[in-house]
Design a protein around this motif. Structure first.
Motif, PDB file in Angstrom:
ATOM      1  N   CYS A 554       5.264  44.117 -40.861  1.00  0.00           N
ATOM      2  CA  CYS A 554       6.313  44.473 -41.821  1.00  0.00           C
ATOM      3  C   CYS A 554       7.297  43.328 -41.992  1.00  0.00           C
ATOM      4  O   CYS A 554       7.709  43.012 -43.109  1.00  0.00           O
ATOM      5  CB  CYS A 554       7.026  45.728 -41.340  1.00  0.00           C
ATOM      6  N   HIS A 555       7.681  42.680 -40.892  1.00  0.00           N
ATOM      7  CA  HIS A 555       8.609  41.560 -41.004  1.00  0.00           C
ATOM      8  C   HIS A 555       7.985  40.409 -41.768  1.00  0.00           C
ATOM      9  O   HIS A 555       8.636  39.762 -42.599  1.00  0.00           O
ATOM     10  CB  HIS A 555       9.031  41.105 -39.606  1.00  0.00           C
ATOM     11  N   CYS A 558       7.906  41.259 -45.423  1.00  0.00           N
ATOM     12  CA  CYS A 558       9.217  41.144 -46.057  1.00  0.00           C
ATOM     13  C   CYS A 558       9.545  39.692 -46.357  1.00  0.00           C
ATOM     14  O   CYS A 558      10.071  39.364 -47.420  1.00  0.00           O
ATOM     15  CB  CYS A 558      10.267  41.752 -45.134  1.00  0.00           C
ATOM     16  N   LYS A 562       9.987  37.892 -50.073  1.00  0.00           N
ATOM     17  CA  LYS A 562      11.212  37.170 -50.399  1.00  0.00           C
ATOM     18  C   LYS A 562      10.904  35.754 -50.859  1.00  0.00           C
ATOM     19  O   LYS A 562      11.510  35.234 -51.802  1.00  0.00           O
ATOM     20  CB  LYS A 562      12.116  37.148 -49.168  1.00  0.00           C
ATOM     21  N   TYR A 605      11.203  34.533 -40.262  1.00  0.00           N
ATOM     22  CA  TYR A 605      10.961  35.895 -40.742  1.00  0.00           C
ATOM     23  C   TYR A 605      11.320  36.957 -39.721  1.00  0.00           C
ATOM     24  O   TYR A 605      11.224  38.139 -40.016  1.00  0.00           O
ATOM     25  CB  TYR A 605       9.499  36.040 -41.163  1.00  0.00           C
ATOM     26  N   HIS A 609      16.614  41.131 -40.506  1.00  0.00           N
ATOM     27  CA  HIS A 609      16.809  42.546 -40.237  1.00  0.00           C
ATOM     28  C   HIS A 609      17.739  43.197 -41.235  1.00  0.00           C
ATOM     29  O   HIS A 609      17.613  44.379 -41.527  1.00  0.00           O
ATOM     30  CB  HIS A 609      17.356  42.727 -38.830  1.00  0.00           C
ATOM     31  N   GLN A 611      17.988  42.679 -44.402  1.00  0.00           N
ATOM     32  CA  GLN A 611      17.384  42.929 -45.695  1.00  0.00           C
ATOM     33  C   GLN A 611      16.050  43.636 -45.594  1.00  0.00           C
ATOM     34  O   GLN A 611      15.484  44.010 -46.616  1.00  0.00           O
ATOM     35  CB  GLN A 611      17.193  41.607 -46.435  1.00  0.00           C
ATOM     36  N   CYS A 612      15.500  43.781 -44.409  1.00  0.00           N
ATOM     37  CA  CYS A 612      14.193  44.408 -44.255  1.00  0.00           C
ATOM     38  C   CYS A 612      14.369  45.760 -43.580  1.00  0.00           C
ATOM     39  O   CYS A 612      15.139  45.886 -42.634  1.00  0.00           O
ATOM     40  CB  CYS A 612      13.272  43.561 -43.391  1.00  0.00           C
ATOM     41  N   CYS A 614      12.200  47.917 -41.447  1.00  0.00           N
ATOM     42  CA  CYS A 614      10.958  47.994 -40.691  1.00  0.00           C
ATOM     43  C   CYS A 614      11.144  49.039 -39.601  1.00  0.00           C
ATOM     44  O   CYS A 614      12.069  48.938 -38.805  1.00  0.00           O
ATOM     45  CB  CYS A 614      10.612  46.647 -40.067  1.00  0.00           C
TER      46      CYS A 614
END
Lengths: 777, 527
Positions: A554-555, A558, A562, A605, A609, A611-612, A614
């Protein structure tokens, strides 16, 4: 016998009769009252209305009660009966004589709560003491309830650690070579070879710059030589002239590599393109070319005091004033502003240095050097450390290979039969084609996953290395890239439906060793909202990986989205969400700059945290690894005369053993113990606990229950009904006010008829009229 | 019948007057049907809510969940027992000269052809090496007997393995070690078997430090790895280094940092562990461990299926009842039969379902952290390699002493990483006292009841029972008579009330006359 039996029966009957009489008294009293209740109400209604305004009306009520208590000697339940009678009466006649206060007293008499009955009745301590006590207990209860609700709303969890004993499913194991691609295959591509050449030039330039420190001695030697020549000139001996003729310098153009604007290194390969041009001091008697300076720092000046070796002091240098003008006319010379040494300009054109055929080319202008966009995009010119240069080259290689198609990338790396020499699971040989799946990693190339199929479950019902997975892997060290620093394999142990991330969750294993990885499994169970934030069905859209969701994926997803949004191209270390997007170009300076800025701004990445979003999965398996190693192969171990891994070595045991020690890694993956830990998150304070604690508190402090609240609801309904009937009575009073005029008229008639008192009929009529007058007053 | 039900009604109405339960008095006191129905509904809803909560509490209690308490304790601890085995079980040349069957196996393995006698495949694959290892396990018992009974030097002794040894910065020697036989690794050395040594400080300097030799020239041709294997366990446990051991390669200094964890679990009904500490079966007697229980169970299965016992597992003494599977020409078929049961993929036998081997409730375990470094360093010279030192195996091999040391020796350090140890204790998460407390809270919240209220209900049952027993008595007629008497008394009360009413009426008349005297002047003023 019969008389005795009869006597016993008589005794038993007499006992029953006694108890029955006592019980019957109670029942008779109840029956009498309930049976005659309507009659008594009807008979009592008229006298109750008349004496109520007077204080004397209460007196007969108490007398009746006393009479009943005398008649029946059952004082134990008298209060209950009184309250019962009150309750019955209030429902019938409340709209005439009942007030809120009387309702409250009636409620206190029949409520089931603790303490409130004593507020409305007489007791030893008095009603005010009981009221204060009740209020204190109510405050204590509210405080305790606040604490209980606070504990519930924290939603804290308890982690249960259980040791379960089952046949644990064997995890998937992904093995990669630490070298991603074969060097022999990579050099067939011009772009990739160009990157390697550039890296080699930069590395060689660094090594040259390190060895240039003794270069200063040569310059000092030149200075010393000049000093000696000056002193000998003053002596004017003919024999010294021969020594002065030992060195003769002249300028020469050379293809060089200039790391900075001060020093240049001649290229050894004359056929190399894109080289810089510099001018060097050439000792024609010995063929030495040193030192070299870029062409931009050379200027033509007029020098004086030149030596026989054609070296002159700089007229604009710091030592210009000390020179004695020996010759009258200055000579044209070439000077550079770094070391302030000059050479006499030759009469003909400056020649080119060529080590092969010594051909002299005439040059009218020195050529200029330009750094191409590709070299600037590679980003090696700013780095000083050799390790950093190598790491940057590895990243450049990832960019270059990512531009190739998938099939080409697969062919650049190792095949399954090349990589995996042997495989056994539970002491049985594996099937190479069925048990392994290819996984292409941007950093490690072709990786192979054992036990990838989650529909086929391999059980490991015994502990120990003999009952696990054993792999003999050939790393082919001879075909390693020059940028690969370590030899060995990379191993990831993960679940079957998870994506392996060898660069993050992997272990490295060296060659020449049997590496034993003992596994321990931990099952994690987390709670979702409101206790935690985990979710088993969470998957962002779009998702760049095909396997099951994981926070690591997931990270990365993201970050990739971006990068695509800002730079217009994707990071080649991660997959692209669709075919419409492209990876960042390795040769594009704009792409590399944008990606580099984005990486440095966000810190990679793993730092997105804010902006993501997860989430952790609610069910997860974690494999802990214990590593130990032993040397492989042993001295007497029989590999075979044909040496299966190498076709060149034949019938040479020592060479074969040495090849295996250098190029193969033996990996054992097994369960250390068959039990596995289960960490389960459970709610620490549930709704049931809340009800239990709340019930305990309310029963302890104020003796309430749910039914007590229903009693208060009933009291509220009674008060509302009373208000309604009070309104009706108010309206009736208005009606009675209108009748006052008529009553006064009747009063006049009464005055006229006053002499007729003696008649009985007139007495009755007068009684009614007097009653109305009293009420109106 | 009418009298009976009326009387029963009286009993219940009387009960509702004096019970301490919430809600029931209101049902008895209600004077309207709608009010009584309302209170019955309230009571029924409360009872339903209580039953729901009670079921939840009962389910929570019957799940028997446990809490695990983690504490750190700091104390001087006994050093664990260290079992060190060579990765090669038997010496090559000595074994060939002692046992003809092992000699035949070695010759068959060294030749690159298939062997029908030992079931070796032709190509040099993992199967060939595994088959040779299985044969070695089958022959392990007879080789061990020759090692100890015939004094044959086929296994590794202390002098063959240890170069130097120190414990707690003091020298240890052969008297500190015991021999231990393991079928997979031959003779092993055990340190601190009686628990005489203890550690009061952490760190490698205060543990066991040994330099060991590996002598790869003496290895069997199917031993693929060189080094030693180390098992760290409690004093009363039987070690199984083939399952729980850690490897150490030659040419390295291997540090094994030990940390102690003590775990206490709960047995039924909270967990499934066993509280017994000894295991006594036909073939095994000793401390209970899961691995020992497994092997004993598998030995039973092997005897039942193959008709002989497996020499690599513990077994009863050799009698006519139990015969070894190492039995001349039948050994190959016995090996296949044993392998069929031993194999983890076997469909005939599953140790987890067919064996009753639960976890012990009290476990003392050691966590080991392994790290390695190069041994020896380039500038270090061992004492044996000094000029004029004693001669050694490097003279025979022709290489220098330092090169031999790099290729054949290991430095091993075993020490406590830290002196505090972890204690994991399981305790019940929801005890009976908690259950009673929660049920009391629920009862108080929904019904307003207590134990005394329950006793009141028992009294009610007794009253109803007594009433049912006595309502048919001949005394019913007396009841009728007493009712008539009651009625007569009520009539007397009514007559008395009528008289009082008349008196009140007369009093009102007197008051009216007084008011009459005042009234006449007002009309005149109005006129």
């Amino acid at each position: 016998m019969s008389p005795l039996l009869t006597w016993n029966l008589i005794c038993v009957s007499s006992r029953w009769y006694t108890i029955l009489c006592l019980k019957n008294k109670v029942k008779f009293w109840l029956g009498t009252r309930l049976v005659h209740e309507p009659e008594s109400m009807e008979s009592r209604s008229s006298p109750y209305i008349r004496p109520s305004p007077y204080a004397g009306g209460v007196h007969p009520h108490f007398e009746e009660e006393d009479d009943r208590s005398k008649l029946h000697a059952s004082a134990l339940y008298s209060e209950r009966r009184t309250s019962s009678r009150k309750s019955l009466r209030s429902q019938k006649i409340d709209y005439h004589t009942t007030t809120i206060k009387s309702l409250w007293f009636d409620f206190c008499a029949r409520t089931s709560s603790h303490g409130i009955p004593y507020v409305a009745t007489s007791s030893f301590f008095g009603r005010y003491v009981w009221a204060a006590l009740f209020m204190c207990m109510l405050m204590a209860f509210l405080l305790q309830t606040y604490w209980t609700m606070s504990e519930y709303l924290q939603y804290r969890t308890i982690i249960e650690m259980q040791l379960q004993f089952e046949a644990a499913a064997f995890p998937a194991a992904t093995v990669c070579n630490l070298n991603a691609f074969k060097y022999s295959e990579l050099t067939q591509y011009e772009e990739i070879k160009e990157g390697f050449d550039y890296w080699e030039r930069v590395i060689n330039a660094r090594m040259m710059s390190d060895s240039m420190k003794p270069g200063g001695d040569i310059l000092e030697a030149i200075s010393v030589r000049k000093k000696r020549s000056k002193s000998r000139d003053q002596l004017l001996f003919p024999i010294d002239d021969e020594d002065l003729e030992g060195a003769v310098y002249q300028p020469v153009f050379v293809r060089c590599t200039c790391m900075n604007m001060e020093q240049c290194v001649p290229n050894r390969n004359p056929l190399e393109v894109n080289a810089s041009i510099c001018m060097c001091f050439e000792d024609v008697t010995r063929g030495l070319i040193w030192p070299c300076y870029p062409t931009s720092v050379w200027t033509v000046k007029k020098c004086s005091g030149c030596s026989i070796s054609n070296t002159c002091p700089d007229p604009d240098g710091p030592n210009a004033s000390k020179q004695i003008a020996k010759h009258n006319s200055p000579l044209p010379c070439l000077c550079q502003s770094i070391s302030h040494h000059c050479m006499v300009h030759p009469k003909d054109e400056i020649r080119w240095w060529n080590p092969n055929n010594y051909t002299v080319y005439s040059v009218t202008e020195p050529p200029t050097t330009e750094i191409t966009e590709t070299e600037e995009a590679f980003g090696l010119s700013d780095l000083k450390d050799a390790g950093a240069i190598t790491t940057q080259t590895k990243e450049n290689l990832i960019f270059l290979v990512a531009a190739l198609p998938r099939e080409t990338r697969r062919n650049l790396s190792y095949t399954l039969n090349e990589f995996v020499l042997r495989c056994s699971f539970n002491s049985k040989d594996c099937s190479m084609e069925r048990d392994f799946k290819l996984h292409v990693d941007p950093e490690y190339g072709n990786c192979y996953t054992f036990n990838f199929n989650d529909s086929v479950e391999l059980k490991n019902s015994r502990a120990g290395p003999m009952y696990g997975l054993r792999l003999l892997l050939n790393v082919h060290q001879s075909d390693y890239m020059p940028t690969t620093e370590a030899a060995g394999v990379r191993l990831v142990v993960h679940e079957q439906d998870q994506e392996p991330f060898p660069d993050t969750f992997g272990y490295s294993a060296p060659t020449g060793f049997i590496s034993s990885f003992g596994l321990k499994t931990k099952e994690l169970h987390r709670l979702s909202a409101p206790w935690g934030n985990c979710s088993d069905t969470f998957r962002p859209v779009p998702y760049i990986y095909n396997e099951h969701y994981s926070p690591e994926g997931c990270h990365r997803n993201c970050f990739q989205l971006k990068v695509l949004e800002i730079c217009g191209c994707g990071d080649p270390r991660f997959p692209l969400p669709s075919e419409e997007h492209r990876h960042c170009n390795a040769k594009s300076k704009i792409d590399r700059q944008c990606l580099s800025n984005l990486t440095s701004d966000s810190g990679g990445y793993h730092h997105l945290h804010e902006q993501c979003e997860c989430r952790q999965p609610c069910h997860e398996k974690v494999f802990e690894t214990a590593y130990s190693a032993s040397a492989w192969p042993s001295q007497n171990f029989k590999i075979g005369t044909d040496c299966p891994a190498v076709s060149d070595i034949f019938n040479d045991t020592e060479a074969c053993t040495e090849y295996y020690r250098q190029n193969t890694a033996y990996i054992e993956i097994y369960y250390e113990q068959l039990n596995f830990e289960s960490l389960k998150e459970t709610a620490g304070y549930t709704l049931v606990n809340l009800f239990s604690d709340f019930g305990g508190n309310i029963g302890l402090w104020i003796g309430f229950s749910v039914i007590t609240f229903a009693e208060f609801a009933e009291l509220f309904c009674e008060i509302c009904k009373l208000m309604y009937f009070k309104g009706i009575v108010y309206v009736q009073k208005k009606m009675q006010g209108k009748e006052y005029t008529s009553s006064s008229l009747m009063h006049i008639d009464f005055l006229q008829r006053s002499p007729k008192k003696s008649q009985p009929g007139e007495d009755e009529v007068s009684t009614n009229e007097s009653t109305k007058e009293l009420m109106s007053k | 019948m009418g009298v009976f039900w009326t009387g029963l009604k009286y009993v219940f109405t009387d009960f509702s007057c004096w019970t301490s339960t919430h809600g029931v008095p209101h049902i008895g006191m209600a004077n309207a049907r709608w009010l009584r129905a309302f209170w019955i509904l309230v009571v029924v809803v409360s009872i339903a809510l209580f039953i729901w909560q009670f079921i939840t509490l009962l389910t929570n209690y019957l799940s028997f969940s446990v809490n695990t308490e983690t504490t750190l304790q700091f104390a001087e601890r006994t050093f664990p027992t260290v079992t060190i085995c060579h990765l090669n079980p038997w010496k090559l040349s000595e074994t060939k000269s002692v046992d003809p069957d092992m000699s035949a196996l070695i010759d068959a393995y060294n030749s690159d052809s298939s062997s029908a006698q030992f079931g070796l495949p032709a190509s040099l694959t993992a199967d060939r090496q595994q088959q040779a290892s299985k044969w070695t396990l089958m022959y392990s018992e007879r080789l061990n007997e020759k090692q100890y009974n015939d004094a044959a030097d086929i296994a590794y002794s202390y002098d063959d393995m240890v170069v130097s040894c120190t414990y707690n910065a003091k020298t240890c020697n052969i008297t500190d070690f015991n021999d231990f036989y393991n079928p997979s690794y031959g003779n092993c050395l055990q340190f601190n078997t009686d628990g005489m040594y203890s550690s009061s400080r952490a760190g490698p300097l205060y543990g066991l430090r040994m330099v060991m030799r590996t002598d790869q020239d003496t290895y069997l041709p199917w031993t693929e790895a060189s080094g030693v294997i180390i098992d760290i366990h409690m004093q009363d446990e039987i070690p199984y280094p083939d399952v729980f051991g850690y490897f150490a390669p030659p040419g390295t200094a291997s540090s094994l940092g030990v940390s102690y964890v003590q775990t206490t679990r709960l047995s039924k009904p909270y967990g499934s562990c066993t509280t017994k500490t000894k295991l006594k079966t036909t073939h095994y007697t000793g401390t209970y461990t899961v691995e020992a229980c497994f092997r004993s169970c598998m030995q039973e299965k092997i005897i039942a299926s193959c008709g002989c016992y497996y020499p690599a597992y513990s077994h009863a003494s050799n009698t006519t009842q139990y015969v070894s599977c190492d039995n001349g020409v039948q050994t190959l078929s016995n090996l296949n039969c044993v392998d069929l049961i031993n194999s983890a993929d076997s469909t005939e036998f599953d140790v987890l379902t067919d064996c009753d081997c639960p976890q012990p409730c009290e476990i003392d375990s050691y966590g080991v952290t392994v790290s390695t470094a190069q041994w020896p360093s380039d500038s270090y010279v061992p004492t044996e390699c000094n000029p004029g030192g004693p001669s050694g195996p490097w003279d025979a091999s022709g290489e220098s002493c330092l090169d031999w040391y790099k290729a054949n020796t290991i430095l091993i350090e075993i020490y406590y990483e830290r002196m505090n140890f972890q204690v994991l204790t399981e305790s019940p998460a929801y005890t009976f006292v908690n259950f009673i407390s929660d049920v009391g809270g629920q009862v108080g919240l929904f019904l307003g009841m207590s134990i005394i209220s329950a006793i009141e209900y028992l009294v009610l049952i007794f009253l109803v029972f007594f009433y049912c027993c006595t309502h048919k008595s001949r005394r019913a007629e007396i009841e009728q008579l007493e009712m008539d008497i009651k009625k007569a008394k009520d009539d007397v009360d009514q007559v008395a009330e009528k008289r009082k009413k008349h008196q009140k009426a007369n009093a009102e008349l007197y008051e009216m006359d007084t008011a009459h005297d005042i009234v006449p002047p007002k009309p005149h003023s109005n006129d």
